[in-house]
Design an enzyme around this catalytic site. Structure first.
Site, PDB file in Angstrom:
ATOM      1  N   GLN A   9      26.290 -19.600  47.541  1.00 26.78           N
ATOM      2  CA  GLN A   9      27.364 -20.062  48.042  1.00 26.78           C
ATOM      3  C   GLN A   9      27.783 -21.199  46.658  1.00 26.78           C
ATOM      4  O   GLN A   9      26.447 -21.193  46.657  1.00 26.78           O
ATOM      5  CB  GLN A   9      27.256 -21.305  48.635  1.00 26.78           C
ATOM      6  CG  GLN A   9      28.519 -21.492  49.778  1.00 26.78           C
ATOM      7  CD  GLN A   9      28.791 -22.105  50.949  1.00 26.78           C
ATOM      8  OE1 GLN A   9      27.634 -21.250  51.982  1.00 26.78           O
ATOM      9  NE2 GLN A   9      29.848 -22.614  51.475  1.00 26.78           N
ATOM     10  N   SER A  94      20.459 -16.538  49.781  1.00 29.08           N
ATOM     11  CA  SER A  94      21.014 -16.592  51.176  1.00 29.08           C
ATOM     12  C   SER A  94      22.065 -16.148  51.827  1.00 29.08           C
ATOM     13  O   SER A  94      21.570 -14.867  51.465  1.00 29.08           O
ATOM     14  CB  SER A  94      21.401 -18.478  50.185  1.00 29.08           C
ATOM     15  OG  SER A  94      22.351 -18.948  51.972  1.00 29.08           O
ATOM     16  N   LEU A  95      23.880 -16.365  51.236  1.00 30.16           N
ATOM     17  CA  LEU A  95      24.114 -15.346  51.619  1.00 30.16           C
ATOM     18  C   LEU A  95      24.503 -13.864  51.009  1.00 30.16           C
ATOM     19  O   LEU A  95      25.210 -13.079  51.574  1.00 30.16           O
ATOM     20  CB  LEU A  95      26.176 -15.988  51.645  1.00 30.16           C
ATOM     21  CG  LEU A  95      26.580 -16.040  50.635  1.00 30.16           C
ATOM     22  CD1 LEU A  95      27.544 -14.921  50.332  1.00 30.16           C
ATOM     23  CD2 LEU A  95      27.535 -17.395  50.570  1.00 30.16           C
ATOM     24  N   ARG A 119      28.837 -16.925  60.432  1.00 27.87           N
ATOM     25  CA  ARG A 119      27.511 -17.596  59.758  1.00 27.87           C
ATOM     26  C   ARG A 119      28.233 -19.042  58.600  1.00 27.87           C
ATOM     27  O   ARG A 119      27.501 -19.672  59.348  1.00 27.87           O
ATOM     28  CB  ARG A 119      26.643 -17.104  58.754  1.00 27.87           C
ATOM     29  CG  ARG A 119      25.447 -17.566  58.166  1.00 27.87           C
ATOM     30  CD  ARG A 119      25.113 -16.205  57.138  1.00 27.87           C
ATOM     31  NE  ARG A 119      24.107 -17.210  56.686  1.00 27.87           N
ATOM     32  CZ  ARG A 119      23.764 -17.872  55.403  1.00 27.87           C
ATOM     33  NH1 ARG A 119      24.574 -18.060  54.577  1.00 27.87           N
ATOM     34  NH2 ARG A 119      22.305 -18.068  54.851  1.00 27.87           N
ATOM     35  N   HIS A 203      19.671 -24.009  55.524  1.00 30.06           N
ATOM     36  CA  HIS A 203      18.195 -23.870  55.097  1.00 30.06           C
ATOM     37  C   HIS A 203      17.373 -24.999  55.514  1.00 30.06           C
ATOM     38  O   HIS A 203      15.914 -24.994  54.647  1.00 30.06           O
ATOM     39  CB  HIS A 203      18.237 -23.455  53.544  1.00 30.06           C
ATOM     40  CG  HIS A 203      18.649 -22.176  53.178  1.00 30.06           C
ATOM     41  ND1 HIS A 203      18.373 -21.128  54.212  1.00 30.06           N
ATOM     42  CD2 HIS A 203      19.762 -21.983  52.265  1.00 30.06           C
ATOM     43  CE1 HIS A 203      19.406 -20.403  53.368  1.00 30.06           C
ATOM     44  NE2 HIS A 203      20.714 -21.124  52.282  1.00 30.06           N
ATOM     45  N   GLN A 252      15.905 -16.779  57.807  1.00 30.82           N
ATOM     46  CA  GLN A 252      16.594 -17.381  56.662  1.00 30.82           C
ATOM     47  C   GLN A 252      17.876 -18.653  56.797  1.00 30.82           C
ATOM     48  O   GLN A 252      17.781 -19.006  55.952  1.00 30.82           O
ATOM     49  CB  GLN A 252      17.628 -16.327  56.044  1.00 30.82           C
ATOM     50  CG  GLN A 252      18.201 -16.353  55.195  1.00 30.82           C
ATOM     51  CD  GLN A 252      19.080 -16.188  54.902  1.00 30.82           C
ATOM     52  OE1 GLN A 252      20.259 -16.395  55.303  1.00 30.82           O
ATOM     53  NE2 GLN A 252      20.047 -15.169  53.952  1.00 30.82           N
TER      54      GLN A 252
END
Length: 311
Positions: A9, A94-95, A119, A203, A252
């Site tokens: 992101q 991440s994503l 998500r 996170h 995660q």
């Protein structure tokens, strides 16, 4: 040996994918499939905005994934290559880990889009607006960042969210603690602390409701076998077992993105070239983390033509 890596992101921007879609029917098919899976005109938002709609976490996450997979599909179908033949490993920030798993065949494109939409929605809903925040620490290594987080917490959540490279670490947690961290940077020998324009504290333990939502989603849509091994964010180590992938994806959501360690570990595993699909944010982090590796960013048709000469 090569690793294909996928951005997270913050890499979204208006116009993303537009040039590729104009040039390639295969890219258009990717965007159409994602639109259909989500029941929304996401590609229109990617192309034309408005920016606040694209920046929404629930839109940004599937949009960044779709853009990268469109690049990959054009590479594979028009370039006549197979990721499984050309990649030693995949990884994503991440994503981007979901994009990497889609690229490796563990999730279908439609399922990846739906999982990322959920998500994004779950992460947004986990913490009321104004309760959490994130900040980037510039000129900070992991030791300085960890010490600062501990000093700033004062009973609030304040943890390392992203260990991006030796000069950039991101903290996440309660807004008061993050603001204290920014105020304390000089005391900890850190050049600068910058509050990030994010809508939720990703996170960190405050994201537990989102982790629970993803665990439930994976019961219905579990990861399948991987054609290429993944370097996982939370362990900075190789994973190939779908059950382990599922566990790590849940972890995660609240866990640290160990990107610096992942770059170092991939180099130690023999990776000499990193190819970032759909963005150009991970390359600089990788070169600051792992010396003597080459990085390439592939976004446009010209980039695709150029990288095909090397593959």
């Amino acid at each position: 040996m090569r690793a294909f890596v996928f951005p997270g992101q913050g890499s979204q921007k208006i116009g993303m994918g537009a040039e590729l879609a104009e040039a390639s029917a295969i890219a258009r098919e990717v965007f159409e499939e994602v639109d259909e899976a989500l029941g929304q005109k996401l590609f229109q938002i990617m192309k034309d905005g408005p920016e606040d709609a694209l920046t929404l976490t629930e839109n940004a996450q599937p949009a960044i994934m779709a853009n990268a997979i469109a690049v990959l599909r054009v590479l594979e179908k028009e370039g006549g290559i197979s990721l499984a033949d050309k990649a030693g490993f995949v990884a994503g920030h991440s994503l981007g880990e979901y994009t990497a798993l889609c690229a490796a065949g563990s999730f279908s494109l439609a399922d990846t889009a739906r999982l990322l939409k959920l998500r994004g929605q779950s992460m947004q809903a986990a913490v009321p607006v104004g309760v959490g925040a994130m900040c980037a620490l510039l000129g900070a290594d992991i030791e300085k960042a960890t010490a600062l987080a501990a000093a700033a917490s004062e009973g609030d959540v304040c943890t390392v969210a992203n260990d991006n490279d030796p000069t950039q670490v991101v903290l996440s947690g309660h807004i008061a603690a993050i603001e204290r961290a920014v105020a304390l940077v000089k005391d900890h020998g850190i050049k600068r602390g910058v509050l990030l324009p994010v809508s939720a504290p990703f996170h960190c333990p405050l994201m537990q409701p989102a982790a629970d939502a993803m665990a439930e989603a994976f019961e219905k849509t579990p990861p399948g076998p991987l054609r290429v091994a993944l370097f996982a964010n939370v362990t900075a180590a190789v994973v190939t077992d779908p059950a382990e992938v599922k566990r790590l994806l849940v972890e995660q959501v609240t866990g640290r993105v160990r990107w610096r360690e992942s770059a170092i570990a991939m180099k130690a595993a023999g990776v000499e070239q990193f190819i970032e699909l759909g963005g150009k944010v991970l390359g600089p982090m990788i070169t600051r983390s792992a010396s003597d590796v080459s990085v390439a960013s592939v976004i446009s048709m010209t980039d695709i033509e150029n990288i095909l000469k090397e593959l």
